[in-house]
Design a protein around this motif. Structure first.
Motif, PDB file in Angstrom:
ATOM      1  N   SER A   1      -4.221   2.504  -1.969  1.00 33.88           N
ATOM      2  CA  SER A   1      -3.588   2.909  -0.724  1.00 33.88           C
ATOM      3  C   SER A   1      -2.080   2.758  -0.882  1.00 33.88           C
ATOM      4  O   SER A   1      -1.582   2.398  -1.964  1.00 33.88           O
ATOM      5  CB  SER A   1      -4.105   2.041   0.437  1.00 33.88           C
ATOM      6  OG  SER A   1      -3.588   2.490   1.673  1.00 33.88           O
TER       7      SER A   1
ATOM      8  N   GLN B   1      -2.052   3.463   6.057  1.00 34.93           N
ATOM      9  CA  GLN B   1      -3.201   4.202   6.593  1.00 34.93           C
ATOM     10  C   GLN B   1      -3.851   3.459   7.755  1.00 34.93           C
ATOM     11  O   GLN B   1      -4.149   4.052   8.797  1.00 34.93           O
ATOM     12  CB  GLN B   1      -4.222   4.447   5.480  1.00 34.93           C
ATOM     13  CG  GLN B   1      -3.685   5.335   4.365  1.00 34.93           C
ATOM     14  CD  GLN B   1      -4.677   5.523   3.229  1.00 34.93           C
ATOM     15  OE1 GLN B   1      -5.795   4.998   3.276  1.00 34.93           O
ATOM     16  NE2 GLN B   1      -4.275   6.277   2.212  1.00 34.93           N
ATOM     17  N   SER B   2      -4.061   2.135   7.585  1.00 33.91           N
ATOM     18  CA  SER B   2      -4.757   1.389   8.633  1.00 33.91           C
ATOM     19  C   SER B   2      -3.797   0.679   9.585  1.00 33.91           C
ATOM     20  O   SER B   2      -4.218   0.198  10.639  1.00 33.91           O
ATOM     21  CB  SER B   2      -5.675   0.338   7.999  1.00 33.91           C
ATOM     22  OG  SER B   2      -4.895  -0.649   7.319  1.00 33.91           O
TER      23      SER B   2
ATOM     24  N   ARG C   1      -2.693  -2.076   9.221  1.00 32.81           N
ATOM     25  CA  ARG C   1      -2.952  -3.514   9.135  1.00 32.81           C
ATOM     26  C   ARG C   1      -1.921  -4.173   8.211  1.00 32.81           C
ATOM     27  O   ARG C   1      -1.440  -3.561   7.253  1.00 32.81           O
ATOM     28  CB  ARG C   1      -4.366  -3.777   8.596  1.00 32.81           C
ATOM     29  CG  ARG C   1      -5.477  -3.394   9.556  1.00 32.81           C
ATOM     30  CD  ARG C   1      -6.821  -3.764   8.937  1.00 32.81           C
ATOM     31  NE  ARG C   1      -6.876  -5.184   8.606  1.00 32.81           N
ATOM     32  CZ  ARG C   1      -7.804  -5.719   7.818  1.00 32.81           C
ATOM     33  NH1 ARG C   1      -8.745  -4.953   7.288  1.00 32.81           N
ATOM     34  NH2 ARG C   1      -7.793  -7.014   7.561  1.00 32.81           N
TER      35      ARG C   1
END
Length: 245
Positions: free
Chosen positions: A206, A226-227, A229
């Protein structure tokens, strides 16, 4: 000097001599020459002891200077080899004392001062360097240095220095020490980074943004693009971190 005056002077001097850490044996002149230990021989034995001790430290050159002893010092001649001990756990020399003991029936002990200089090839700065410099091979030269004047932690091998970042300035000719070196920053806060996410035997890739500066081996916080987080990841190389779930 009469016997009474002799012992009066002795009583006055004893407290002062005790402060110096040396045992003085005062004898009448008629007896002193017959029993006195040769101070020059004592100093030579101390020098020989120090030479044998420090020659085991793999040094290129060794310089020893044994301090002078007060000629008024009267020690009974020792009929057996003197016993010597040294308190230098780092084996780096410098200003020190050698405890010298006679363990015969007329025992005595004295601390003999000495200065020991140990010279060894070390890596030193070939030019003036500033904080933040990443050390290259051309920044290092090998010179024979008196290590007795250095703090501990100096480095002798180029491979332990090249590629490291200076944490403070260095002058030309100054020895490199581990405490002033650190791995260089390979990631800076705000950099885009590649994230390798390890999930058991599966690796997922990622991208993210570094939220702190990082050196190889350090863990830093990274925001997964992407997340969204925020994860803690280990810096493995420039622009790349690794984490596991």
């Amino acid at each position: 000097m009469g016997i009474r005056s002799f012992y009066l002077v002795r009583r006055l001097l004893q407290p002062l001599l005790a402060v110096a850490g040396v045992v003085f044996l005062t004898l009448p002149p008629s007896q002193a020459s017959a029993v006195r230990h040769d101070l020059g021989d004592l100093q030579q034995q101390v020098e020989t002891f120090l030479e044998r001790h420090y020659q085991q430290q793999d040094v290129e050159r060794l310089e020893i200077k044994v301090g002078s002893l007060d000629p008024r010092l009267v020690l009974p001649a020792c009929p057996q080899p003197l016993v010597m001990s040294l308190n230098d756990s780092s084996n780096s020399g410098g200003n020190l004392t050698v405890q010298t003991r006679c363990e015969a029936s007329q025992s005595w002990s004295i601390y003999v001062p000495a200065q020991v200089s140990l010279f060894r090839p070390l890596a030193v700065a070939s030019r003036n360097l500033v904080r933040g410099d990443v050390v290259s091979a051309s920044d290092i030269s090998i010179e024979v240095v008196n290590i007795s004047q250095l703090r501990q932690g100096y480095l002798a091998r180029r491979e332990n220095i090249i590629g490291q970042e200076l944490q403070r300035p260095m002058n030309k000719g100054e020895a490199f020490r581990g405490s002033i070196l650190d791995a260089p920053l390979v990631i800076k806060r705000g950099d885009a980074v590649h994230i390798e996410i390890q999930a058991g035997t599966i690796a997922v890739n990622s991208t993210g943004i570094a939220m702190a500066n990082g050196r190889i081996g350090q863990r830093i916080r990274v925001r997964n693009s992407q997340s969204e987080r925020i994860v803690s990841a280990e810096v493995v190389e420039a622009g790349k971190v690794r984490t596991s779930i």
